[in-house]
Write a protein that holds these residues in place. Structure first.
Motif, PDB file in Angstrom:
ATOM      1  N   PHE A  34     -28.943  -5.402  19.943  1.00 25.72           N
ATOM      2  CA  PHE A  34     -29.526  -4.258  19.249  1.00 25.72           C
ATOM      3  C   PHE A  34     -29.688  -4.576  17.765  1.00 25.72           C
ATOM      4  N   TRP A  35     -30.656  -3.891  17.159  1.00 27.34           N
ATOM      5  CA  TRP A  35     -30.761  -3.817  15.710  1.00 27.34           C
ATOM      6  C   TRP A  35     -30.786  -2.354  15.298  1.00 27.34           C
ATOM      7  N   TYR A  36     -30.000  -2.082  14.247  1.00 26.96           N
ATOM      8  CA  TYR A  36     -29.952  -0.750  13.652  1.00 26.96           C
ATOM      9  C   TYR A  36     -30.239  -0.876  12.162  1.00 26.96           C
ATOM     10  N   VAL A  37     -30.779   0.199  11.586  1.00 28.11           N
ATOM     11  CA  VAL A  37     -31.051   0.238  10.153  1.00 28.11           C
ATOM     12  C   VAL A  37     -30.337   1.438   9.549  1.00 28.11           C
ATOM     13  N   VAL A  57     -39.170  -8.658  21.571  1.00 24.04           N
ATOM     14  CA  VAL A  57     -39.157  -7.208  21.757  1.00 24.04           C
ATOM     15  C   VAL A  57     -39.690  -6.532  20.506  1.00 24.04           C
ATOM     16  N   LYS A  58     -40.420  -5.473  20.724  1.00 20.34           N
ATOM     17  CA  LYS A  58     -40.996  -4.717  19.616  1.00 20.34           C
ATOM     18  C   LYS A  58     -40.273  -3.391  19.477  1.00 20.34           C
ATOM     19  N   PHE A  63     -41.197  -3.434  13.367  1.00 21.52           N
ATOM     20  CA  PHE A  63     -40.235  -4.513  13.516  1.00 21.52           C
ATOM     21  C   PHE A  63     -40.268  -5.104  14.928  1.00 21.52           C
ATOM     22  N   GLU A  64     -39.892  -6.362  15.004  1.00 26.55           N
ATOM     23  CA  GLU A  64     -39.744  -7.041  16.278  1.00 26.55           C
ATOM     24  C   GLU A  64     -38.571  -8.016  16.168  1.00 26.55           C
ATOM     25  N   ALA A  65     -38.080  -8.451  17.307  1.00 24.79           N
ATOM     26  CA  ALA A  65     -36.972  -9.391  17.301  1.00 24.79           C
ATOM     27  C   ALA A  65     -37.152 -10.366  18.447  1.00 24.79           C
ATOM     28  N   GLU A  66     -36.694 -11.579  18.212  1.00 28.05           N
ATOM     29  CA  GLU A  66     -36.834 -12.623  19.217  1.00 28.05           C
ATOM     30  C   GLU A  66     -35.473 -13.058  19.715  1.00 28.05           C
ATOM     31  N   PHE A  67     -35.293 -12.939  21.003  1.00 29.59           N
ATOM     32  CA  PHE A  67     -34.062 -13.372  21.644  1.00 29.59           C
ATOM     33  C   PHE A  67     -34.179 -14.852  21.989  1.00 29.59           C
ATOM     34  N   LYS A  77     -37.620  -9.486  12.730  1.00 32.27           N
ATOM     35  CA  LYS A  77     -38.784  -9.944  11.973  1.00 32.27           C
ATOM     36  C   LYS A  77     -39.769  -8.801  11.756  1.00 32.27           C
ATOM     37  N   LYS A  78     -40.587  -9.000  10.708  1.00 35.92           N
ATOM     38  CA  LYS A  78     -41.696  -8.096  10.470  1.00 35.92           C
ATOM     39  C   LYS A  78     -42.784  -8.888   9.767  1.00 35.92           C
TER      40      LYS A  78
END
Lengths: 115, 112
Positions: A34-37, A57-58, A63-67, A77-78
């Protein structure tokens, strides 16, 4: 011991440039990620999660993130940063076995986007 | 209205005083948590509960206690507050299947 590392205390980026906030983890099995802000004086807001499937995942706010399983990483990432993206970002991991839904958090990375 | 509500939002208390932080949720989740946030340390788990009959210690439970009064309510108590308990405290619930957590807005506690 299970852990989450965010190697950068702070990331500075100019508005309009791409940004990356790094996260690596040390958890056995196939964890949920997970990502939280966190904005000033606010609680943590969910950005995105990886459970299974496509490694990219978007999430919210562009924002998106790469596993990356081999590198045990889940970088955020953005493509084009906004000043309003400036906040504290937390990576979190839920171990796939045991843990009873407990999340393990990284120490957080402060993102500063400059005009 | 917020899904997870914490009261109070800010509190200043004296060393040795007892203080209770309250949390209520409308998510319908069974799982509830109390975390503490300190600069540079991220969020650390104090206590967690999976239903009203289930209470579990987290990694930093010393000096704290909790009560799960109902599915929707989970309170955190400091029996005798000390200055190093000055921190930002978050209550959270989580979805059973994904583990995604939903946070309250936090309680900023200062012990003087």
């Amino acid at each position: 011991a299970q852990s989450v590392a965010q190697p950068e205390d702070q990331v500075n980026v100019a508005e309009g440039n791409p940004l990356t906030v790094k996260c690596t983890y040390s958890v056995s099995g196939n964890p949920y990620l997970f990502w939280y802000v966190q904005y000033p004086n606010r609680g943590l807001q969910f950005l995105l999660k990886y459970i299974t499937g496509d490694n990219l995942v978007k999430g919210s706010y562009g924002f998106e993130a790469e596993f990356n399983k081999s590198q045990t990483s889940f970088h955020l990432k953005k493509p084009s940063a906004l000043v309003s993206d400036s906040a504290l970002y937390f990576c979190a991991v839920r171990p796939s076995r045991g843990g009873y839904n407990k999340l393990i958090f990284g120490a957080g990375t402060r993102l500063a986007v400059h005009p | 209205d917020a899904d997870v509500t914490q009261t109070p939002r800010n509190r200043i208390t004296k060393t040795g005083k007892r203080i209770m932080l309250e949390c209520s949720q409308t998510k319908g989740h069974d799982r509830m948590y109390w975390y503490r946030q300190d600069p540079g340390l991220g969020l650390r788990l104090i206590y967690y509960s999976f239903d009203v009959k289930d209470i579990n210690k987290g990694e930093i439970s010393d000096g704290y206690s909790v009560s799960r009064q109902a599915q929707a309510k989970f309170s955190l108590s400091l029996e005798s507050a000390i200055p190093n308990q000055t921190a930002l405290y978050f209550c959270a619930t989580s979805d059973y299947q994904t583990g995604q957590a939903f946070f309250g807005q936090g309680t900023r506690l200062t012990v003087v």
